[in-house]
Design an enzyme around this catalytic site. Structure first.
Site, mmCIF file in Angstrom:
data_model
loop_
_atom_site.group_PDB
_atom_site.id
_atom_site.type_symbol
_atom_site.label_atom_id
_atom_site.label_comp_id
_atom_site.label_asym_id
_atom_site.label_seq_id
_atom_site.Cartn_x
_atom_site.Cartn_y
_atom_site.Cartn_z
ATOM 1 N N HIS A 71 33.736 32.770 35.000
ATOM 2 C CA HIS A 71 34.995 32.675 35.783
ATOM 3 C C HIS A 71 36.088 33.223 35.050
ATOM 4 O O HIS A 71 36.413 32.717 34.197
ATOM 5 C CB HIS A 71 35.158 31.150 36.191
ATOM 6 C CG HIS A 71 36.585 31.210 36.828
ATOM 7 N ND1 HIS A 71 37.194 31.762 37.637
ATOM 8 C CD2 HIS A 71 37.385 30.106 36.603
ATOM 9 C CE1 HIS A 71 38.298 31.407 38.058
ATOM 10 N NE2 HIS A 71 38.446 30.281 37.354
ATOM 11 N N CYS B 96 35.971 26.883 41.176
ATOM 12 C CA CYS B 96 35.772 28.043 40.557
ATOM 13 C C CYS B 96 34.428 28.089 40.248
ATOM 14 O O CYS B 96 33.922 29.375 39.689
ATOM 15 C CB CYS B 96 36.791 28.314 39.251
ATOM 16 S SG CYS B 96 38.507 28.060 39.520
ATOM 17 N N ASN C 56 43.587 34.822 38.608
ATOM 18 C CA ASN C 56 42.559 33.680 39.038
ATOM 19 C C ASN C 56 42.375 33.455 40.360
ATOM 20 O O ASN C 56 43.249 32.768 41.169
ATOM 21 C CB ASN C 56 43.086 32.447 38.236
ATOM 22 C CG ASN C 56 41.864 31.253 38.381
ATOM 23 O OD1 ASN C 56 41.220 31.344 39.170
ATOM 24 N ND2 ASN C 56 42.064 30.228 37.632
#
Length: 327
Positions: A252, A115, A282
């Site tokens: 993120h 990420c 996500n």
């Protein structure tokens, strides 16, 4: 401040057409829309088709960039793709992009920083351009996490979605985009977020998951909140600014609760953060460019804004980039 002769000149994004809602999960596992929203801030996520892969999402994101901006990519001389879900171990996704657009002379690499990968990609692009090695670079973050999600794991399957984002970074001596950058690693935390590969063991710990994502949510939450709480004010101060001068914080989009907890701890307004997770979930390395695009589409991001990008995730890794918005 970091040396920089690089400027971000365009961005593009893409998400698959198929939508997986919280109500769909109510039919699959023991959960509810209200529970998922309360704990994550996520309502929907996009899911790639059976024959749709990371390279396909990247190509679509680049086409979106070309539709939005009067730029060309024929003279791109380096391609950087951040992904944890490449179509193959090799050839790289970056090589497939070169082929798809017929770019004649370019370097091409995939990087794996989970990420944090998109921010790492921008840092690398700035370094390559500022050093004089390159002049025009495509930086992509793209994932098809639905293909590596264990949908019987109630605690993690609700989180992940698929998507892609791309930024064009070019040499520019008049006004650079990149002001300050840092990164860090806590390899001891690797056992808290992983996929098995050729090895099924980290140190003395035998891994599970059968090539699917395995996450210790509590430990990842602690890592993310503690790291951002420590690093964000430090980065801003070391760059010669104050938190009050920061126009947008773009972490993120792992989980809205992480972002809320960080904002509470550093006393930063939550309304000055950008989050792509509500309708995309996500998306790992794609979440930050998706959030930037949403901010632009909503008229929030404006040229000259001071923004901080913060990626964090598997590794455990984190990377941060303070920049002036120039797109």
């Amino acid at each position: 401040m970091i040396p920089s002769l690089a400027r971000m000149t365009a961005i593009g994004t893409y998400v698959p057409k198929s939508t997986l809602t919280n109500y769909d999960f109510e039919k699959m596992i023991e959960t509810s829309d209200a529970w998922i929203v309360q704990r994550t801030g996520i309502r929907e996520r996009r899911v790639a088709a059976k024959d749709e892969y990371t390279s396909d999402l990247c190509i679509a994101a680049i086409k979106n960039l070309l539709e939005r901006y009067p730029v060309s990519i024929e003279d791109v001389d380096f391609i950087i793709v951040s992904t944890t879900t490449p179509d193959f171990p090799f050839p790289s996704v970056a090589c497939q992009i070169q082929k798809a657009f017929g770019i004649q002379s370019t370097g091409a690499i995939d990087i794996s920083a989970a990420c944090a990968g998109f921010v790492y990609g921008l840092q690398l692009a700035n370094a390559l351009i500022t050093s004089g090695m390159n002049r025009k670079i495509l930086v992509l973050g793209s994932e098809v996490l639905s293909k590596v999600t264990d949908y019987s794991d109630r605690s993690t399957c609700i989180l992940f979605g698929d998507g892609a984002g791309v930024a064009l970074v070019e040499k520019c001596e008049e006004e650079s985009s990149f002001l300050y950058a840092t990164s860090g690693t806590d390899g001891k935390g690797g056992i808290h977020l992983y996929r098995t590969g050729l090895s099924s063991q980290i140190d003395t710990t035998t891994l599970s998951g059968n090539t699917k994502i395995v996450q210790n949510g509590r430990e990842v939450f602690k890592f993310a909140v503690n790291t951002l709480t420590r690093e964000v004010p430090k980065i801003i101060h070391q760059a010669g600014f104050s938190l009050e001068q920061l126009d947008w914080f773009v972490p993120h989009s792992a989980n809205q609760r992480i972002i809320d907890a960080v904002c509470d701890r550093i006393n930063f307004p939550k309304e000055k953060t950008l989050f792509s997770g509500e309708y995309f979930g996500n998306t790992s390395s794609a979440s930050i460019p998706l959030a930037l695009q949403l901010g632009m589409d909503a008229g929030k991001l404006k040229k000259g804004d001071l923004i901080l990008l913060s990626g964090f995730g598997g590794g455990l890794t984190h990377a941060h980039l303070l920049m002036k918005w120039t797109v």
